[in-house]
Design a protein around this motif. Sequence first.
Motif, PDB file in Angstrom:
ATOM      1  N   ASN A  91       9.824   2.368  -7.786  1.00 31.87           N
ATOM      2  CA  ASN A  91       8.912   3.584  -8.010  1.00 31.87           C
ATOM      3  C   ASN A  91       9.558   4.938  -7.025  1.00 31.87           C
ATOM      4  O   ASN A  91      10.409   4.631  -5.997  1.00 31.87           O
ATOM      5  N   ASP A 134      11.982   9.944  -8.475  1.00 32.51           N
ATOM      6  CA  ASP A 134      12.208  11.188  -8.300  1.00 32.51           C
ATOM      7  C   ASP A 134      12.371  11.794  -6.955  1.00 32.51           C
ATOM      8  O   ASP A 134      12.971  13.162  -6.536  1.00 32.51           O
ATOM      9  N   LYS A 135      11.979  10.783  -5.914  1.00 33.80           N
ATOM     10  CA  LYS A 135      12.138  11.550  -4.571  1.00 33.80           C
ATOM     11  C   LYS A 135      13.804  11.535  -3.947  1.00 33.80           C
ATOM     12  O   LYS A 135      14.478  10.751  -4.400  1.00 33.80           O
ATOM     13  N   SER A 172       9.357   6.784 -12.116  1.00 32.93           N
ATOM     14  CA  SER A 172       8.429   7.618 -11.173  1.00 32.93           C
ATOM     15  C   SER A 172       6.965   7.848 -11.949  1.00 32.93           C
ATOM     16  O   SER A 172       6.765   8.280 -12.892  1.00 32.93           O
ATOM     17  N   ALA A 173       6.139   7.377 -10.910  1.00 34.19           N
ATOM     18  CA  ALA A 173       4.793   7.557 -11.429  1.00 34.19           C
ATOM     19  C   ALA A 173       4.191   9.036 -11.498  1.00 34.19           C
ATOM     20  O   ALA A 173       3.188   9.417 -12.089  1.00 34.19           O
ATOM     21  N   LYS A 174       5.248   9.683 -10.780  1.00 37.10           N
ATOM     22  CA  LYS A 174       4.699  11.168 -10.739  1.00 37.10           C
ATOM     23  C   LYS A 174       5.060  11.922 -12.135  1.00 37.10           C
ATOM     24  O   LYS A 174       4.550  12.664 -12.642  1.00 37.10           O
ATOM     25  N   VAL A 207       0.870  -1.134   0.001  1.00 36.58           N
ATOM     26  CA  VAL A 207      -0.167   0.020   0.116  1.00 36.58           C
ATOM     27  C   VAL A 207       0.911   1.180  -0.022  1.00 36.58           C
ATOM     28  O   VAL A 207       1.930   1.415   0.498  1.00 36.58           O
ATOM     29  N   HIS A 231       2.955   2.305  -2.182  1.00 33.64           N
ATOM     30  CA  HIS A 231       3.960   2.222  -3.050  1.00 33.64           C
ATOM     31  C   HIS A 231       3.809   2.859  -4.522  1.00 33.64           C
ATOM     32  O   HIS A 231       4.694   2.913  -5.045  1.00 33.64           O
ATOM     33  N   GLY A 232       2.330   3.334  -4.641  1.00 32.31           N
ATOM     34  CA  GLY A 232       2.287   3.713  -5.893  1.00 32.31           C
ATOM     35  C   GLY A 232       1.598   3.097  -7.318  1.00 32.31           C
ATOM     36  O   GLY A 232       1.592   3.424  -8.348  1.00 32.31           O
ATOM     37  N   LYS A 233       0.969   1.923  -6.623  1.00 30.00           N
ATOM     38  CA  LYS A 233       0.216   1.169  -7.863  1.00 30.00           C
ATOM     39  C   LYS A 233      -0.812   1.994  -8.513  1.00 30.00           C
ATOM     40  O   LYS A 233      -0.931   2.059  -9.703  1.00 30.00           O
ATOM     41  N   THR A 234      -1.732   2.671  -7.803  1.00 32.62           N
ATOM     42  CA  THR A 234      -2.802   3.514  -8.538  1.00 32.62           C
ATOM     43  C   THR A 234      -2.345   4.502  -9.428  1.00 32.62           C
ATOM     44  O   THR A 234      -2.444   4.868 -10.411  1.00 32.62           O
ATOM     45  N   SER A 235      -1.122   5.282  -8.833  1.00 30.39           N
ATOM     46  CA  SER A 235      -0.413   6.242  -9.587  1.00 30.39           C
ATOM     47  C   SER A 235      -0.120   5.842 -10.800  1.00 30.39           C
ATOM     48  O   SER A 235       0.045   6.480 -11.829  1.00 30.39           O
TER      49      SER A 235
HETATM   50  P1  GDP Z   1      -1.091   2.638  -3.839  1.00 27.70           P
HETATM   51  O1  GDP Z   1      -1.487   2.565  -2.614  1.00 27.70           O
HETATM   52  O2  GDP Z   1      -0.023   1.609  -4.108  1.00 27.70           O
HETATM   53  O3  GDP Z   1      -2.249   2.605  -4.953  1.00 27.70           O
HETATM   54  O4  GDP Z   1      -0.299   3.941  -3.887  1.00 27.70           O
HETATM   55  P2  GDP Z   1      -0.716   5.564  -4.615  1.00 27.70           P
HETATM   56  O5  GDP Z   1      -0.548   5.283  -5.948  1.00 27.70           O
HETATM   57  O6  GDP Z   1      -1.845   5.668  -3.877  1.00 27.70           O
HETATM   58  O7  GDP Z   1       0.346   6.553  -4.021  1.00 27.70           O
HETATM   59  C1  GDP Z   1       0.570   6.656  -2.680  1.00 27.70           C
HETATM   60  C2  GDP Z   1       1.374   7.987  -2.462  1.00 27.70           C
HETATM   61  O8  GDP Z   1       2.616   8.028  -3.112  1.00 27.70           O
HETATM   62  C3  GDP Z   1       0.458   9.171  -3.300  1.00 27.70           C
HETATM   63  O9  GDP Z   1       0.328  10.348  -2.567  1.00 27.70           O
HETATM   64  C4  GDP Z   1       0.961   9.443  -4.457  1.00 27.70           C
HETATM   65  O10 GDP Z   1       0.761  10.694  -5.029  1.00 27.70           O
HETATM   66  C5  GDP Z   1       2.480   9.176  -4.205  1.00 27.70           C
HETATM   67  N1  GDP Z   1       3.417   8.669  -5.369  1.00 27.70           N
HETATM   68  C6  GDP Z   1       3.096   7.556  -6.183  1.00 27.70           C
HETATM   69  N2  GDP Z   1       3.834   7.575  -6.849  1.00 27.70           N
HETATM   70  C7  GDP Z   1       4.964   8.566  -6.790  1.00 27.70           C
HETATM   71  C8  GDP Z   1       6.203   8.770  -7.627  1.00 27.70           C
HETATM   72  O11 GDP Z   1       6.625   8.191  -8.302  1.00 27.70           O
HETATM   73  N3  GDP Z   1       6.988   9.933  -6.950  1.00 27.70           N
HETATM   74  C9  GDP Z   1       6.328  10.629  -5.977  1.00 27.70           C
HETATM   75  N4  GDP Z   1       7.174  11.566  -5.475  1.00 27.70           N
HETATM   76  N5  GDP Z   1       5.037  10.314  -5.321  1.00 27.70           N
HETATM   77  C10 GDP Z   1       4.444   9.237  -5.637  1.00 27.70           C
END
Ligand code: GDP
Length: 472
Positions: A180, A183-184, A216-218, A81, A83-87
Motif C-alpha cells: 500500500n 503513491d507516496k 494506493s488506498a488513497k 497498524v 499500514h492502511g487496512k481501514t483506508s
Molecule cells: P490502519 O491502522 O491499518 O487501519 O491504517 P489507516 O487506514 O488508518 O491508515 C493510516 C494512515 O495512512 C492514515 O493517515 C491514512 O490516511 C494513510 N494512508 C492509508 N493508505 C494510504 C495510501 O495508500 N496512501 C497514502 N498517501 N496514505 C495512506
Amino acid sequence: EIASMMDVGVNDIIGACMSLGLFVSINQRLDAETLSIIAEEYGFFVEFVSATEESEAVLDSEDNEEDLVERSPIVTVMGHVDHGKTSLLDYIREANVIGGEAGGITQHIGAYSVGLKSGKKVAFLDTPGHEAFTAMRARGAQVTDVVIIVIAADDSVMPQTKEAINHAQAAGVPIVFAFNKIDKPGANADKVREELSTMNILVEDWGGKYQAQEVSAKTGQGIEDLLEKVALEAEMLDLKANPNKNGVGTVIESELDKGRGYVSTILVQAGTMKIGDILLAGCYSGRVKAMFNERGQKVEEAGPSTPVSILGLNGAPNAGDKFHVMDDEKEARSIAERRLQLQREQGVRTQKHITLDEIGRRLAIGDFKELNVILKGDVDGSIEALSDSLQKLSTEQIQVNIIHKSVGQISESDVMLAAASEAIIIGFQVRPSVGARKTAEKEQIDIRLYSIIYDAIEEVKDAMEGMLAPKV
Ligand code: GDP
C-alpha cells in the motif's frame, strides 16, 4: 451416572479411569473422550448431543455434488497498524468499485459485498485485524476464505505483519499481499518483497506462489487488480455451496437498536435465508422480520456469501455464533433457551483446550498427533534455539509445530491464536500481559513460563512421553 447407565459398578469405572491415568471421584464429570473410551471397554458406544451442537449435524448435512454452485470469497484485511487496512476497506466500500451498482455503501453493518468488472463478487468482513479474525476462529467460526495482508510500501514488514501472516497460516487461509501507499514518494515495494523473501515468502513476480499487488488506498491505484487477484485465489479454492437448502452461517455483529430492536449482521455461508424464516442464532431465536443489504436496501432473500442485517431475533447473539434456519419455531426456541441456560450455568466458555499435563492421557487414547506451540521470548537467539530443540522432539506419534514465535511479552492475541489453534504457549524469560493472563484463564489456555531452556525442553519432552505427573 455412566455406571448406572451401563449397569456396572462405580468402582469399576473409577478403576478404568485410573488405568487411563485419571484419578476421579464418584461424582466427577468426565469429558467426552474419556466417556467414549470407558464406554467402549464395556461394549457401549457413546453418541454425544451437545446443547450447542445438537441439530447442527442435521442441518449441516452433506450436500450432493450436483447441488453445489460457485460462491464468492469472504475476505478479511489484516496488517500492521497504520499500514492502511481501514483506508483500503473504506476505499473499496465507498468506490463500490467497479460493479456499477448505484450509490456507494453508506451503511456500516460489519460486512459488505462488492461486484467486480469481471462479474464476480467479493465479500469483505469490515473489522480489520488478526485479532478479530482469530477471535472468530477461537469461537469455532472459520468464515474467511482469503486474507489480504496490507504492508505499507514506505515502511517495512513489522511485528504485526508477521503476526498476521502467522495467524493466517495457522488457519490455513491463503494470503494475497497488498503493498500500500504506492503513491507516496518514499514507497519501495521491492524492499518489502525482499523482506518477505527472507521469511520464506516469495511473491509471484519474484517466482513465488504468493499473489501481491501494489496499491494506493488513497488514489485507488491497483485496487481493482488486487480484487481480481483475490477472485483468482478464490477460484483456485473452488469455493462452493448449496443455495437450495435452509440458510446457515455465522453472526458477524449484533446490537440493540432503540427504534428497531435487536439488529444482527449475519453472513450466509450456505443455503438461502428468506423473510419469515425461523432462525436459531447462538442463544437466541426468532422469525426474520426484515433483511437489509449493505446499502440499506430491503432484500427478500440472501444466498451463500451474502452479508445482511436482520431484524427479528429475541436477543443479540455473539460475533462468531452460528445461525441456522429451522423448520420448527418451537424447537428453535427451546434449543435457544437451553443454550442460554447452559451458558448461565457454566459461564462464558466451557471448551477445554490442550494442556501439557493432558498430553499423556490424550496420547493413551490415541487421538493426539500434533502439539502446536506458540513461542515467545526475550531475544531472538533463545527463541530460535528453543524452537529448534522443540521441533526436534517430534516423534512418529507426535509432531511438534511451532505455529508462531516472536520476541515480546505474551499478548492477548497470542492467547486467542492458541485458543483457535489448540496450542500451548511457552514463554521464555517473558511474562503474559494482564489482559493475556485473564483471557488465558477464561479460555483455559496453558501458558508455561521458563527461564532455563533446558527446563522447557525437558518438560515438553516428559509431557510427550506421557511422564508428566498430573498437577494436583
Ligand atoms: P490502519 O491502522 O491499518 O487501519 O491504517 P489507516 O487506514 O488508518 O491508515 C493510516 C494512515 O495512512 C492514515 O493517515 C491514512 O490516511 C494513510 N494512508 C492509508 N493508505 C494510504 C495510501 O495508500 N496512501 C497514502 N498517501 N496514505 C495512506
